[in-house]
Scaffold this active site. Structure first.
Site, PDB file in Angstrom:
ATOM      1  NE  ARG A 171      -0.940   0.419   4.852  1.00 19.83           N
ATOM      2  CZ  ARG A 171      -1.753   0.718   5.834  1.00 19.83           C
ATOM      3  NH1 ARG A 171      -3.035   0.540   5.691  1.00 19.83           N
ATOM      4  NH2 ARG A 171      -1.298   1.187   6.959  1.00 19.83           N
ATOM      5  NE  ARG A 175       1.417   9.800  -4.954  1.00 16.65           N
ATOM      6  CZ  ARG A 175       1.365  10.191  -3.691  1.00 16.65           C
ATOM      7  NH1 ARG A 175       2.260  11.010  -3.211  1.00 16.65           N
ATOM      8  NH2 ARG A 175       0.380   9.768  -2.928  1.00 16.65           N
ATOM      9  NE  ARG A 248       5.784  -5.956  16.456  1.00 17.09           N
ATOM     10  CZ  ARG A 248       6.850  -6.250  17.205  1.00 17.09           C
ATOM     11  NH1 ARG A 248       6.888  -7.373  17.909  1.00 17.09           N
ATOM     12  NH2 ARG A 248       7.873  -5.420  17.258  1.00 17.09           N
ATOM     13  NE  ARG A 279       4.150   5.950  13.517  1.00 18.57           N
ATOM     14  CZ  ARG A 279       3.146   5.550  12.745  1.00 18.57           C
ATOM     15  NH1 ARG A 279       3.168   5.788  11.459  1.00 18.57           N
ATOM     16  NH2 ARG A 279       2.121   4.912  13.240  1.00 18.57           N
ATOM     17  CD  GLU A 299       3.722   5.631  16.827  1.00 21.93           C
ATOM     18  OE1 GLU A 299       3.795   4.597  16.135  1.00 21.93           O
ATOM     19  OE2 GLU A 299       2.950   6.560  16.578  1.00 21.93           O
ATOM     20  CE1 TYR A 347      -3.233  -0.591  11.043  1.00 18.38           C
ATOM     21  CE2 TYR A 347      -4.331   0.071   9.019  1.00 18.38           C
ATOM     22  CZ  TYR A 347      -3.603   0.387  10.148  1.00 18.38           C
ATOM     23  OH  TYR A 347      -3.259   1.690  10.382  1.00 18.38           O
ATOM     24  CG  ASP A 349      -6.565   3.082   7.121  1.00 18.62           C
ATOM     25  OD1 ASP A 349      -5.820   3.157   8.116  1.00 18.62           O
ATOM     26  OD2 ASP A 349      -6.132   2.976   5.953  1.00 18.62           O
TER      27      ASP A 349
END
Ligand code: FAD
Ligand code: UDP
Length: 364
Positions: A171, A175, A248, A279, A299, A347, A349
């Site tokens: 995902r 570009r 996780r 991050r 994190e 998972y 969104d």
């Protein structure tokens, strides 16, 4: 007797409760935490909306979902454009012309970038990659894999890339334009005033019990409603009778700093293996904040143990097969339906969650 007992006040539970109430059903929501909102919960610290359970950026191409969410909040114009830090180097994400021109000083045009990436992939390209390493090498080649993917992914998932399924990075956009927008969706933004307000509006006028763990009152609560919507982990509901599913977990280290700008961006990924966190989130930048202080969260990704907060389902073959056993068992149970990312072990969104909750309610 309630029509519905809804276990969990996360986005899935809140949309169901709101819509079922609109349809004239009576609902009771129970939530084991001491606050509403599940993982999208935000709390104000030093005038800054802090995303307590990880950064949440709303993005969708589903117009119905976007319109639906806009009933409950105004969204700002935030566009997620993370930065990747690899030792002393800084790159734009997702992989785009800004990344390529910085990685390779003699690459200036999309054509030059394509040629360079073809050269980088040439020794490792696989038509059907069987693991994440093969997938990454076939997609962007050696340098990007080593600098921007390998370390981050292995910290995030706690396993070598060779042992991880390829779909995890499918995902990530690649570009050949100078476009740092992490998402391809039409709509994107952060709700002004935070996510908690959205959930509060959805649940206004609906009975909610906080600090109330369904599993500690299972028998008594089950008798109080005609149907149960369960948004906690499906394996826990069935007392791990086939064994636990794997997740996780994440440990957040949050600090208030006496400065107005720590890293200049909401999200900076640390892609080198030797930095223990994945991050750093600087929350004020989600809202273009101008407060005197700033709040950051590091994190640390970790192995999940019973009792820890489950964040990411590990959708490998073993866990997917195990989930199917629980799902089969749940289909015999006419009183309870499972929903949300933990109930479905998937998972999802936020926009997927809203879409699936609206679809569920349509059928009731
Ligand atoms: P949850 O929010 O987990 O809600 C479930 C609720 O049920 C919890 O409040 C829990 O306490 C409660 N509960 C569980 N068991 C019991 C029990 N026995 N009794 C009572 N209550 C119980 N999505 C995006 O669209 N954009 C993003 O940028 C994004 N970032 C993310 C970052 C991280 C780190 C993570 C982990 C996820 C992210 N997501 C993002 C996904 C997003 O968090 C989910 O789509 C959404 O929160 C799922 O909502 P839910 O209601 O299914 O689950
Ligand atoms: N990823 C990576 N480098 C990065 C960011 C992401 O290799 O700097 C990989 C990593 O394997 C991660 C996956 O892409 O698990 C998906 O990342 P995303 O940021 O979409 O996931 P999130 O953790 O935000 O849900």
């Amino acid at each position: 007797m309630y029509d519905y007992l809804i276990v969990g006040s996360g986005l899935y539970g809140a949309v169901c409760a709101h819509e079922l109430t609109q349809k004239g059903f009576s609902c009771l929501v129970v939530e084991k935490r001491n606050h509403l909102g599940g993982n999208i919960y935000t709390e104000e610290v030093e005038g800054i909306q802090v995303h307590k359970y990880g950064a949440h950026i709303f993005h969708t191409s589903n117009e119905e979902v976007w319109k639906y969410m806009n009933q409950f909040a105004k969204f700002n114009h935030y566009v997620n454009s993370p930065i990747a830090r690899y030792h002393d180097e800084c790159y734009n994400l997702p992989f785009n012309m800004n990344t390529f021109t910085k990685l390779w000083p003699n690459v200036f045009t999309p054509e030059e970038a394509r040629i360079k990436i073809e050269e980088e992939k040439k020794d490792s390209f696989k038509e059907n990659p069987s693991n994440l390493e093969e997938q990454a090498l076939s997609l962007v080649g050696k340098t990007i894999y080593e600098k921007l993917i390998k370390g981050y992914t292995e910290k995030q998932w706690g396993k070598p890339c060779k042992e991880l399924p390829a779909f995890i990075i499918k995902r990530l956009p690649v570009r050949y334009t100078f476009d740092n927008n992490y998402f391809n969706d039409i709509y994107q933004g952060i709700p002004i005033g935070g996510y908690t307000k959205i959930i509060e509006k959805m649940l206004a006028g609906i009975e909610v019990k906080l600090n109330y763990n369904f599993l500690e009152h299972k028998e008594q609560l089950s008798k109080m409603a005609k149907k149960i919507i369960y948004t906690g982990p499906i394996d826990e509901y069935y007392e791990y009778c086939f064994g636990p599913l794997e997740y996780r977990s994440i440990r957040f280290e949050t600090e208030v700093l006496d400065m107005n700008n720590y890293q200049g961006n909401a999200v900076v990924n640390y892609t080198a293996e030797d930095i223990p966190f994945t991050r750093i989130i600087e929350h004020k930048h989600f809202d273009f904040g101008s407060q005197k202080k700033t709040v950051i969260s590091k994190e640390f990704s970790s192995t999940w143990h019973t009792g820890d907060e489950p964040y990411y389902p590990i959708n490998d073959q073993h866990n997917n097969d195990l989930y199917q056993k629980y799902k089969k068992l749940s289909l015999k149970d006419t009183k309870v339906v499972f929903g949300g990312r933990l109930g479905l072990y998937k998972y999802m969104d936020m926009d997927d969650i809203v879409e699936s909750a609206l679809e569920f309610v349509r059928g009731e």
